[in-house]
Design a protein around this motif. Structure first.
Motif, PDB file in Angstrom:
ATOM      1  N   LEU A  34      82.952 -36.005  -7.382  1.00 56.31           N
ATOM      2  CA  LEU A  34      83.878 -37.084  -7.723  1.00 56.31           C
ATOM      3  C   LEU A  34      83.272 -38.455  -7.433  1.00 56.31           C
ATOM      4  CD1 LEU A  34      86.765 -37.172  -8.851  1.00 56.31           C
ATOM      5  CD2 LEU A  34      87.588 -37.417  -6.513  1.00 56.31           C
ATOM      6  N   LEU A  37      81.340 -39.624 -10.325  1.00 59.15           N
ATOM      7  CA  LEU A  37      82.192 -40.172 -11.386  1.00 59.15           C
ATOM      8  C   LEU A  37      82.584 -41.607 -11.045  1.00 59.15           C
ATOM      9  CD1 LEU A  37      83.715 -39.524 -14.055  1.00 59.15           C
ATOM     10  CD2 LEU A  37      85.699 -39.042 -12.627  1.00 59.15           C
ATOM     11  N   TYR A  41      81.824 -44.891 -13.133  1.00 65.92           N
ATOM     12  CA  TYR A  41      82.913 -45.808 -13.489  1.00 65.92           C
ATOM     13  C   TYR A  41      82.544 -47.237 -13.096  1.00 65.92           C
ATOM     14  CZ  TYR A  41      87.475 -48.014 -13.695  1.00 65.92           C
ATOM     15  OH  TYR A  41      88.503 -48.867 -13.991  1.00 65.92           O
ATOM     16  N   GLU A  63      93.194 -49.272 -21.647  1.00 63.13           N
ATOM     17  CA  GLU A  63      93.137 -48.495 -20.401  1.00 63.13           C
ATOM     18  C   GLU A  63      93.143 -47.002 -20.689  1.00 63.13           C
ATOM     19  OE1 GLU A  63      95.538 -49.315 -16.924  1.00 63.13           O
ATOM     20  OE2 GLU A  63      96.047 -51.266 -17.779  1.00 63.13           O
ATOM     21  N   ASP A  64      94.008 -46.593 -21.590  1.00 64.22           N
ATOM     22  CA  ASP A  64      94.053 -45.167 -21.952  1.00 64.22           C
ATOM     23  C   ASP A  64      92.716 -44.704 -22.512  1.00 64.22           C
ATOM     24  OD1 ASP A  64      96.597 -44.784 -21.131  1.00 64.22           O
ATOM     25  OD2 ASP A  64      97.512 -44.724 -23.125  1.00 64.22           O
ATOM     26  N   GLN A  67      90.122 -44.470 -19.638  1.00 65.36           N
ATOM     27  CA  GLN A  67      90.383 -43.314 -18.778  1.00 65.36           C
ATOM     28  C   GLN A  67      90.047 -42.013 -19.508  1.00 65.36           C
ATOM     29  OE1 GLN A  67      93.901 -43.272 -16.338  1.00 65.36           O
ATOM     30  NE2 GLN A  67      94.275 -41.124 -16.765  1.00 65.36           N
ATOM     31  N   PHE A  70      86.228 -41.549 -19.665  1.00 62.31           N
ATOM     32  CA  PHE A  70      85.616 -41.077 -18.416  1.00 62.31           C
ATOM     33  C   PHE A  70      86.020 -39.624 -18.128  1.00 62.31           C
ATOM     34  CE2 PHE A  70      84.858 -45.589 -17.407  1.00 62.31           C
ATOM     35  CZ  PHE A  70      83.560 -45.502 -16.939  1.00 62.31           C
ATOM     36  N   LEU A  71      87.255 -39.290 -18.422  1.00 68.65           N
ATOM     37  CA  LEU A  71      87.664 -37.894 -18.209  1.00 68.65           C
ATOM     38  C   LEU A  71      86.932 -36.972 -19.170  1.00 68.65           C
ATOM     39  CD1 LEU A  71      91.487 -38.241 -17.599  1.00 68.65           C
ATOM     40  CD2 LEU A  71      89.739 -37.553 -15.949  1.00 68.65           C
ATOM     41  N   TRP A  74      83.779 -36.325 -17.540  1.00 74.30           N
ATOM     42  CA  TRP A  74      84.036 -35.453 -16.386  1.00 74.30           C
ATOM     43  C   TRP A  74      84.158 -33.996 -16.828  1.00 74.30           C
ATOM     44  CZ3 TRP A  74      83.616 -35.289 -11.410  1.00 74.30           C
ATOM     45  CH2 TRP A  74      84.490 -34.587 -10.582  1.00 74.30           C
TER      46      TRP A  74
ATOM     47  N   LEU B  70      93.244 -48.846 -12.551  1.00 73.96           N
ATOM     48  CA  LEU B  70      92.719 -47.839 -13.482  1.00 73.96           C
ATOM     49  C   LEU B  70      91.758 -46.887 -12.773  1.00 73.96           C
ATOM     50  CD1 LEU B  70      92.484 -46.683 -16.306  1.00 73.96           C
ATOM     51  CD2 LEU B  70      90.777 -48.430 -16.829  1.00 73.96           C
ATOM     52  N   LYS B  71      90.968 -47.435 -11.883  1.00 75.63           N
ATOM     53  CA  LYS B  71      89.992 -46.596 -11.183  1.00 75.63           C
ATOM     54  C   LYS B  71      90.694 -45.527 -10.337  1.00 75.63           C
ATOM     55  CE  LYS B  71      86.195 -46.984  -7.875  1.00 75.63           C
ATOM     56  NZ  LYS B  71      85.287 -47.954  -7.241  1.00 75.63           N
ATOM     57  N   ARG B  73      93.615 -44.341 -10.701  1.00 74.41           N
ATOM     58  CA  ARG B  73      94.293 -43.370 -11.565  1.00 74.41           C
ATOM     59  C   ARG B  73      93.291 -42.378 -12.144  1.00 74.41           C
ATOM     60  NH1 ARG B  73      97.161 -46.797 -15.206  1.00 74.41           N
ATOM     61  NH2 ARG B  73      95.887 -46.201 -16.964  1.00 74.41           N
ATOM     62  N   LEU B  74      92.172 -42.914 -12.603  1.00 72.69           N
ATOM     63  CA  LEU B  74      91.145 -42.027 -13.159  1.00 72.69           C
ATOM     64  C   LEU B  74      90.681 -41.011 -12.125  1.00 72.69           C
ATOM     65  CD1 LEU B  74      88.873 -41.254 -15.207  1.00 72.69           C
ATOM     66  CD2 LEU B  74      87.467 -42.967 -14.031  1.00 72.69           C
ATOM     67  N   LEU B  75      90.384 -41.496 -10.929  1.00 75.18           N
ATOM     68  CA  LEU B  75      89.855 -40.593  -9.909  1.00 75.18           C
ATOM     69  C   LEU B  75      90.893 -39.565  -9.487  1.00 75.18           C
ATOM     70  CD1 LEU B  75      87.747 -43.078  -7.773  1.00 75.18           C
ATOM     71  CD2 LEU B  75      86.946 -41.460  -9.502  1.00 75.18           C
ATOM     72  N   VAL B  77      93.282 -38.331 -11.389  1.00 76.01           N
ATOM     73  CA  VAL B  77      93.378 -37.323 -12.453  1.00 76.01           C
ATOM     74  C   VAL B  77      92.146 -36.428 -12.434  1.00 76.01           C
ATOM     75  CG1 VAL B  77      93.591 -36.948 -14.927  1.00 76.01           C
ATOM     76  CG2 VAL B  77      94.784 -38.856 -13.863  1.00 76.01           C
ATOM     77  N   ALA B  78      90.994 -37.046 -12.231  1.00 76.56           N
ATOM     78  CA  ALA B  78      89.760 -36.256 -12.216  1.00 76.56           C
ATOM     79  C   ALA B  78      89.771 -35.269 -11.045  1.00 76.56           C
ATOM     80  CB  ALA B  78      88.547 -37.181 -12.139  1.00 76.56           C
ATOM     81  N   ALA B  79      90.273 -35.727  -9.902  1.00 77.87           N
ATOM     82  CA  ALA B  79      90.324 -34.839  -8.738  1.00 77.87           C
ATOM     83  C   ALA B  79      91.209 -33.636  -9.015  1.00 77.87           C
ATOM     84  CB  ALA B  79      90.848 -35.601  -7.516  1.00 77.87           C
ATOM     85  N   ALA B 112     100.810 -41.004 -19.570  1.00 75.20           N
ATOM     86  CA  ALA B 112     100.776 -42.460 -19.426  1.00 75.20           C
ATOM     87  C   ALA B 112     102.121 -43.059 -19.816  1.00 75.20           C
ATOM     88  CB  ALA B 112      99.658 -43.032 -20.289  1.00 75.20           C
ATOM     89  N   GLY B 135      90.841 -37.009  -3.356  1.00 79.51           N
ATOM     90  CA  GLY B 135      90.762 -38.267  -4.077  1.00 79.51           C
ATOM     91  C   GLY B 135      91.616 -39.329  -3.416  1.00 79.51           C
ATOM     92  N   ARG B 138      95.855 -45.123  -4.618  1.00 78.16           N
ATOM     93  CA  ARG B 138      96.079 -46.394  -3.935  1.00 78.16           C
ATOM     94  C   ARG B 138      97.512 -46.888  -4.017  1.00 78.16           C
ATOM     95  NH1 ARG B 138      90.649 -47.409  -5.712  1.00 78.16           N
ATOM     96  NH2 ARG B 138      89.348 -46.999  -3.920  1.00 78.16           N
ATOM     97  N   HIS B 149     100.016 -36.171 -14.474  1.00 82.66           N
ATOM     98  CA  HIS B 149      98.795 -35.781 -15.198  1.00 82.66           C
ATOM     99  C   HIS B 149      98.421 -34.340 -14.866  1.00 82.66           C
ATOM    100  CE1 HIS B 149      97.716 -39.464 -17.146  1.00 82.66           C
ATOM    101  NE2 HIS B 149      97.661 -40.144 -16.029  1.00 82.66           N
TER     102      HIS B 149
END
Lengths: 215, 268
Positions: A34, A37, A41, A63-64, A67, A70-71, A74, B70-71, B73-75, B77-79, B112, B135, B138, B149
């Motif tokens: 992680l 990633l 990012y 934003e969508d 994200q 990046f996903l 991943w 955004l960061k 949220r991304l992390l 979801v990725a986690a 979203a 993860g 915040r 998600h």
């Protein structure tokens, strides 16, 4: 007149230590790290978001897109093809695909943006310089590269890359034959490549250097 | 157009290369180019060649920073959606397949949208203790969005955590999702602030087995807390529970259970 130089090298112009670092990060992403990633990012968030926002003109959609991109990395990092370009080009292509998908979904095919008004050639201009990842290209090089485009090439690239139009739609929009649009796209990209290569590569192959570095 | 992908010759791919690089082909053409590249012995260097011009376009964009949230949220979801380890990066065609893109977009778009309409006023300071592969979330909005998600991923189970009735109507509550790959995402609220070394500990309890500690977190004055943790047991019907522990690293829960809920496959 449109330039006719057709460089054939398969190499990508902008590659080097940063790309090696990117590949190392991708390898860690592939193992489910992680933190890798997060590193990816941090490297690309600004370029990715700027590209997505430039295309969608909608912060929430951008934003969508970012994200999602990046996903996508991943989940599918193994799809990165080393032979086909840098990590940056690959990743921004993913961002671009998704941003284009987003705007094409949003509007009916028949409803293209600004049906009457042509794009402003000034839309492709130099606003700023990327600090890190793209920082090897200096402002003058970019300015020269963009200046090397003819107006119709610039229009085709703008409508296609940022406007999300297909080549067929660009032809309909501009009234130019499809073959001409394809030619403008191809020669426009090659003109950019050519102009960048004169400035970026310390030892460009002595094939077709543009005289004076500008069109 | 027929449903199948049309086979292209190398010359046709060369002719379409500019439009392909620019993403200015229609869907069928682009699919046909990808299919050709995936199986062609010719590296089609013209594509990388043309793509070498793109950096000039990137530099011609206004530079805009994404929102900081955004960061996180991304992390999160990725986690909650860790990939299966694939070892070294394989050399494969770079294009992502459309079904993946569509599926992922559907999940994210839905989540979203839900996240956007969730109005959560409390964004006070709170902390997340990282434990194992955990993860960082915040804000409470981020954590709730992350649960949504994770819950939206195919095969995941979700649970609403509530306090035992004995604690009255104002006990802690939470949302949890456990993915098939064993990621737990949990968002809690109305918890008392932790003091000293105290942590709230999440447990996943499969009936008939010992409770498995799955991440811990501290809570500030806002009363909210969250984790996104890996290696949770996955089983529909398992219970997600939260206890207050004297410090991190508890291996058995200290009673009472403050909030708990039974996981089930979401229905729609």
């Amino acid at each position: 007149m449109e330039p006719t130089a057709l460089p054939r090298e398969p190499t990508e112009l902008v590659s080097g230590p940063a790309d090696d670092a990117d590949r190392a990060v991708l390898a860690r992403v592939a193992s489910g790290d992680l933190a890798a990633l997060e590193e990816l990012y941090d490297r690309y968030r600004t370029m990715a978001y700027s590209l997505a926002l430039r295309i969608t003109a909608d912060p929430a959609a951008a934003e969508d897109v970012v994200q999602d991109a990046f996903l996508g990395v991943w989940r599918n990092v193994a799809r990165y093809a080393e032979g086909r370009g840098s990590v940056r080009t690959w990743f921004l292509a993913i961002v671009h695909h998704r941003a284009i998908d987003a705007i094409r979904r949003r509007r009916p095919v028949a409803e293209l943006p600004d049906p009457e008004a042509g794009p402003s050639p000034a839309a492709l201009r130099l606003p700023d310089v990327w600090s890190e990842v793209a920082g090897r290209l200096d402002a003058a090089a970019i300015r020269r590269a963009l200046a090397s485009l003819t107006d119709v090439q610039r229009e085709a690239l703008e409508l296609g890359y940022f406007g999300g139009l297909t080549q067929i739609e660009i032809a309909e929009r501009t009234g130019a034959p499809l073959g001409t649009v394809k030619s403008r796209v191809r020669l426009g990209l090659l003109a950019l490549r050519e102009a960048l290569s004169a400035d970026v590569l310390p030892d460009p192959a002595p094939r077709s250097r543009p005289a004076g570095g500008a069109a | 157009m027929s449903g199948g992908v049309r086979a292209l010759t190398c010359d046709e791919v060369r002719e379409l290369a500019g439009g392909f690089v620019l993403d200015a082909l229609d869907v069928d053409e682009a699919d046909a180019v990808r299919a050709h590249l995936a199986g062609c012995a010719d590296p089609h260097a013209e594509i990388a060649d043309l793509a070498s011009g793109l950096p000039a376009l990137w530099e011609a964009m206004p530079v805009v920073e994404p929102p900081a949230a955004l960061k996180a949220r991304l992390l999160a979801v990725a986690a909650a959606d860790r990939p299966v380890a694939t070892g070294p990066v394989a050399i494969r065609p770079a294009a992502t397949s459309r079904p993946d893109r569509i599926a992922s977009r559907r999940v994210l778009g839905w989540a979203a949208a839900i996240a956007a309409i969730l109005v959560i006023g409390v964004l006070g300071a709170w902390n997340v203790v990282l434990q194992g592969q955990v993860g960082t979330l915040r804000t409470e909005q981020d954590s709730v969005a992350a649960v949504i998600h994770a819950g939206a991923i195919a095969g995941s189970v979700t649970a609403m955590l509530t306090a035992p009735e004995a604690s009255g109507p104002y006990g802690p509550t939470g949302l949890a999702a456990v993915t098939r790959t064993g990621s737990l995402v949990l968002a809690m609220r109305d918890l008392r602030p932790t003091t000293g070394d105290q942590v709230y500990q999440a447990w996943v309890i499969v009936p008939g087995s010992a409770p498995v500690p799955t991440g811990s977190f501290r809570v500030g004055d806002a009363g909210v807390g969250s984790i996104a943790a890996a290696s949770a047991p996955f089983q529909p019907g398992a219970v997600v529970a939260v206890t207050l522990e004297a410090g991190p690293g508890a291996t058995t829960p200290t009673l009472p259970i403050l909030a708990a809920g039974t996981t089930a496959t979401p229905t729609n």
